[in-house]
Design a protein around this motif. Structure first.
Motif, PDB file in Angstrom:
ATOM      1  N   PHE A 172       0.847  -1.224   0.044  1.00  0.00           N
ATOM      2  CA  PHE A 172      -0.247  -0.092  -0.105  1.00  0.00           C
ATOM      3  C   PHE A 172       0.950   1.272   0.017  1.00  0.00           C
ATOM      4  O   PHE A 172       0.408   2.201  -0.086  1.00  0.00           O
ATOM      5  CB  PHE A 172      -0.931   0.305   1.331  1.00  0.00           C
ATOM      6  CG  PHE A 172      -2.225  -1.271   1.533  1.00  0.00           C
ATOM      7  CD1 PHE A 172      -3.557  -1.071  -0.098  1.00  0.00           C
ATOM      8  CD2 PHE A 172      -1.623  -2.567   1.952  1.00  0.00           C
ATOM      9  CE1 PHE A 172      -3.877  -2.239   0.173  1.00  0.00           C
ATOM     10  CE2 PHE A 172      -2.872  -3.393   1.875  1.00  0.00           C
ATOM     11  CZ  PHE A 172      -3.845  -3.184   0.904  1.00  0.00           C
ATOM     12  N   GLY A 173       2.272   1.305  -0.016  1.00  0.00           N
ATOM     13  CA  GLY A 173       2.946   2.236   0.053  1.00  0.00           C
ATOM     14  C   GLY A 173       4.472   1.827   0.694  1.00  0.00           C
ATOM     15  O   GLY A 173       4.870   1.012   1.814  1.00  0.00           O
ATOM     16  N   SER A 174       5.146   3.278   0.092  1.00  0.00           N
ATOM     17  CA  SER A 174       6.523   2.532   0.712  1.00  0.00           C
ATOM     18  C   SER A 174       6.890   3.782   1.896  1.00  0.00           C
ATOM     19  O   SER A 174       7.752   3.842   2.686  1.00  0.00           O
ATOM     20  CB  SER A 174       7.397   2.602   0.430  1.00  0.00           C
ATOM     21  OG  SER A 174       7.215   4.284  -0.744  1.00  0.00           O
ATOM     22  N   HIS A 175       5.422   4.448   2.561  1.00  0.00           N
ATOM     23  CA  HIS A 175       6.053   5.064   3.405  1.00  0.00           C
ATOM     24  C   HIS A 175       5.017   4.349   5.106  1.00  0.00           C
ATOM     25  O   HIS A 175       4.722   3.450   4.727  1.00  0.00           O
ATOM     26  CB  HIS A 175       5.218   6.796   3.184  1.00  0.00           C
ATOM     27  CG  HIS A 175       3.787   6.651   3.281  1.00  0.00           C
ATOM     28  ND1 HIS A 175       2.850   6.216   3.464  1.00  0.00           N
ATOM     29  CD2 HIS A 175       3.170   6.337   1.528  1.00  0.00           C
ATOM     30  CE1 HIS A 175       1.563   5.804   2.702  1.00  0.00           C
ATOM     31  NE2 HIS A 175       1.755   6.064   1.637  1.00  0.00           N
ATOM     32  N   LYS A 176       5.448   4.902   6.018  1.00  0.00           N
ATOM     33  CA  LYS A 176       4.717   4.607   7.775  1.00  0.00           C
ATOM     34  C   LYS A 176       2.653   5.225   7.757  1.00  0.00           C
ATOM     35  O   LYS A 176       2.078   4.349   8.069  1.00  0.00           O
ATOM     36  CB  LYS A 176       5.193   5.415   8.194  1.00  0.00           C
ATOM     37  CG  LYS A 176       6.925   4.752   8.611  1.00  0.00           C
ATOM     38  CD  LYS A 176       6.798   2.932   8.605  1.00  0.00           C
ATOM     39  CE  LYS A 176       8.195   2.773   8.907  1.00  0.00           C
ATOM     40  NZ  LYS A 176       9.058   3.182   7.435  1.00  0.00           N
TER      41      LYS A 176
ATOM     42  N   THR B   2      -5.417  -3.802  -8.011  1.00  0.00           N
ATOM     43  CA  THR B   2      -6.173  -3.418  -7.969  1.00  0.00           C
ATOM     44  C   THR B   2      -6.989  -2.145  -6.742  1.00  0.00           C
ATOM     45  O   THR B   2      -7.623  -1.304  -7.010  1.00  0.00           O
ATOM     46  CB  THR B   2      -7.358  -3.800  -8.665  1.00  0.00           C
ATOM     47  OG1 THR B   2      -8.453  -4.682  -7.480  1.00  0.00           O
ATOM     48  CG2 THR B   2      -7.290  -4.345  -9.719  1.00  0.00           C
ATOM     49  N   VAL B   3      -6.468  -3.468  -5.879  1.00  0.00           N
ATOM     50  CA  VAL B   3      -6.459  -2.060  -4.137  1.00  0.00           C
ATOM     51  C   VAL B   3      -5.397  -2.232  -3.200  1.00  0.00           C
ATOM     52  O   VAL B   3      -5.519  -1.131  -2.907  1.00  0.00           O
ATOM     53  CB  VAL B   3      -7.892  -3.419  -3.285  1.00  0.00           C
ATOM     54  CG1 VAL B   3      -8.813  -3.774  -4.111  1.00  0.00           C
ATOM     55  CG2 VAL B   3      -7.015  -4.096  -3.105  1.00  0.00           C
ATOM     56  N   ALA B   4      -3.762  -2.722  -3.957  1.00  0.00           N
ATOM     57  CA  ALA B   4      -2.802  -2.476  -3.699  1.00  0.00           C
ATOM     58  C   ALA B   4      -2.022  -1.941  -4.350  1.00  0.00           C
ATOM     59  O   ALA B   4      -1.351  -2.292  -5.059  1.00  0.00           O
ATOM     60  CB  ALA B   4      -2.507  -3.727  -2.470  1.00  0.00           C
TER      61      ALA B   4
ATOM     62  N   ARG C 279       1.607  -1.380  -7.814  1.00  0.00           N
ATOM     63  CA  ARG C 279       1.363  -1.026  -8.603  1.00  0.00           C
ATOM     64  C   ARG C 279       3.022  -0.633  -9.925  1.00  0.00           C
ATOM     65  O   ARG C 279       3.092  -0.461 -10.457  1.00  0.00           O
ATOM     66  CB  ARG C 279      -0.159   0.005  -9.311  1.00  0.00           C
ATOM     67  CG  ARG C 279      -0.888  -0.532  -9.268  1.00  0.00           C
ATOM     68  CD  ARG C 279      -1.797   1.339  -9.248  1.00  0.00           C
ATOM     69  NE  ARG C 279      -2.866   0.876  -8.274  1.00  0.00           N
ATOM     70  CZ  ARG C 279      -3.903   1.232  -7.805  1.00  0.00           C
ATOM     71  NH1 ARG C 279      -3.522   2.839  -7.883  1.00  0.00           N
ATOM     72  NH2 ARG C 279      -5.340   0.709  -7.679  1.00  0.00           N
ATOM     73  N   GLN C 280       3.771  -1.250  -8.509  1.00  0.00           N
ATOM     74  CA  GLN C 280       5.258  -0.515  -8.745  1.00  0.00           C
ATOM     75  C   GLN C 280       5.688  -1.406  -9.295  1.00  0.00           C
ATOM     76  O   GLN C 280       6.440  -2.624  -8.453  1.00  0.00           O
ATOM     77  CB  GLN C 280       5.376   0.279  -7.428  1.00  0.00           C
ATOM     78  CG  GLN C 280       4.957   1.225  -6.830  1.00  0.00           C
ATOM     79  CD  GLN C 280       5.696   2.134  -5.361  1.00  0.00           C
ATOM     80  OE1 GLN C 280       5.880   1.218  -4.888  1.00  0.00           O
ATOM     81  NE2 GLN C 280       5.999   3.166  -5.023  1.00  0.00           N
ATOM     82  N   PHE C 281       5.373  -2.075 -10.098  1.00  0.00           N
ATOM     83  CA  PHE C 281       6.344  -2.641 -11.728  1.00  0.00           C
ATOM     84  C   PHE C 281       8.053  -3.253 -10.885  1.00  0.00           C
ATOM     85  O   PHE C 281       8.152  -4.516 -10.920  1.00  0.00           O
ATOM     86  CB  PHE C 281       6.085  -2.741 -12.763  1.00  0.00           C
ATOM     87  CG  PHE C 281       6.894  -0.957 -13.549  1.00  0.00           C
ATOM     88  CD1 PHE C 281       7.798  -1.816 -13.691  1.00  0.00           C
ATOM     89  CD2 PHE C 281       6.435   0.238 -13.997  1.00  0.00           C
ATOM     90  CE1 PHE C 281       9.080  -0.331 -14.448  1.00  0.00           C
ATOM     91  CE2 PHE C 281       6.826   0.936 -14.091  1.00  0.00           C
ATOM     92  CZ  PHE C 281       8.466   0.274 -14.773  1.00  0.00           C
ATOM     93  N   TRP C 282       8.919  -2.508 -10.418  1.00  0.00           N
ATOM     94  CA  TRP C 282       9.812  -2.254 -10.107  1.00  0.00           C
ATOM     95  C   TRP C 282      10.199  -3.780  -8.616  1.00  0.00           C
ATOM     96  O   TRP C 282      11.145  -4.038  -8.779  1.00  0.00           O
ATOM     97  CB  TRP C 282      11.118  -1.431 -10.205  1.00  0.00           C
ATOM     98  CG  TRP C 282      10.457  -1.111  -9.248  1.00  0.00           C
ATOM     99  CD1 TRP C 282      10.599  -0.304  -8.252  1.00  0.00           C
ATOM    100  CD2 TRP C 282       9.174   0.823  -9.508  1.00  0.00           C
ATOM    101  NE1 TRP C 282      10.288   0.781  -7.400  1.00  0.00           N
ATOM    102  CE2 TRP C 282       9.445   1.612  -8.091  1.00  0.00           C
ATOM    103  CE3 TRP C 282       8.940   1.272 -10.065  1.00  0.00           C
ATOM    104  CZ2 TRP C 282       8.604   2.637  -8.429  1.00  0.00           C
ATOM    105  CZ3 TRP C 282       7.682   2.175 -10.342  1.00  0.00           C
ATOM    106  CH2 TRP C 282       8.141   2.926  -9.296  1.00  0.00           C
TER     107      TRP C 282
END
Length: 322
Positions: A90-94, A182-184, A188-191
């Motif tokens: 869900f992202g690379s932040h906290k 689609t929810v996470a 979508r960060q393909f790398w």
């Protein structure tokens, strides 16, 4: 000549914020964040409690606390731990707690396969209802050098292993989380090498500390903590405790984990906590306690050496602490 090949997603040094700018900004934001985080925490806690009340497994909580697992520090406030989470899906932040609420956790199935006598796909609620749930107080140490104290509810991983009846040739257990971009949004960060994968040895899996977690703070597990079922290995850095598991595979090949694929020199297979072995980019000698911001010395195996040190006595040449 030594040539360093950086991955395409690596941040160049020139792009880093100068130290004096960072600390000035940090002082400015400290007061403002206190108000914002308080409001955010109230929102997230409200959503988590509403979800817990309607959870199909709500009847099993709070579970009886196992007094054999105690703490040397206060339990981290739920409002703090619930809004400071790593969950790269869900992202690379906290501050992913709100975004994680998009995860659909019912229906949820868990597939057990590989080198087992009984390959099967189980409904998560059915599995939770069959298992001996208990509450345990554990220290949790992130590789980023922050820590918290958590009242997890779950069942020993050894109980699931016994149910799966692995073949004698199985040496490792591979865990895999969900994949649904689609929810996470992080997926979508393909790398990144999705889905998130982790692994342990059979001996580690059978250790009394290895816990399949389904709840926290006396309630079913909220989504940002890895609902509906996750792994907790308190003697290892937190990235080994994989969230939102959908598949458990017994194998004779050592799994290559998510972070090991990205940076094997920084995040290896074992990842046991050791204050004397620094991360390549920071010290592991101390840890910051969430909620109090107190800095305390890091303990070998996160304080669980008595229970787990014997697992590694014959592995002198292995990089056990990365």
């Amino acid at each position: 000549m030594h040539v360093i090949h950086r991955p395409s997603w690596a941040l160049p040094e020139a792009a880093a914020t100068p130290e004096e700018v960072f600390y000035n900004r940090r002082r400015f934001l400290k007061g403002a964040l206190a108000v914002g985080v308080s409001a955010s925490a109230a929102s997230v806690l409200g959503a988590s409690r509403a979800l817990a009340a309607g959870d199909p497994t709500a009847q099993y909580y709070p579970a009886e606390r196992n007094s054999a697992f105690t703490l040397d520090r206060a339990i981290t406030d739920e409002a703090v731990s619930s809004t400071y989470n790593n969950f790269y899906e869900f992202g690379s932040h906290k501050r992913i707690a709100s975004a994680a609420q998009a995860l659909k956790i019912r229906p949820w199935t868990l597939t057990i396969d590989g080198m087992v006598e009984k390959p099967q796909t189980l409904d998560a609620d059915t599995l939770i209802g069959k298992m001996p749930l208990e509450e345990r107080l554990y220290r949790h140490r992130c590789v980023e050098a922050w820590a918290m104290a958590v009242p997890w509810t779950g069942f020993p991983l050894s109980e699931l292993i016994k149910m799966a009846a692995p073949l004698s040739s199985a040496r490792y257990i591979r865990f895999e989380t969900f994949e649904d971009a689609t929810v996470a949004s992080g997926q979508r960060q393909f790398w990144y090498p999705w889905p998130y994968v982790e692994g342990v040895t059979m001996a580690e899996g059978m250790n009394e500390l290895a816990l399949m977690v389904t709840g926290i703070y006396g309630k079913p597990l909220p989504k940002q903590f890895g609902a509906p079922i996750r792994l907790v290995l308190p003697w290892k850095y937190g990235f080994k405790s994989i969230k939102s598991i959908v598949r458990i595979t017994f194998t004779d090949e050592r799994p290559v984990s998510f972070w090991e694929q990205i940076a094997a020199s920084e995040y290896g297979f074992w990842a046991n906590v050791n204050p004397e072995v620094p991360h390549p980019r920071w010290s592991q000698a101390t840890e910051r306690l969430l909620g109090t911001e107190e800095t305390v010395p890091t303990q070998l195996y996160n304080g669980y050496a008595e229970q787990v040190a014997h697992l590694y006595s014959s592995l002198k040449d292995e990089p056990l602490y990365r």
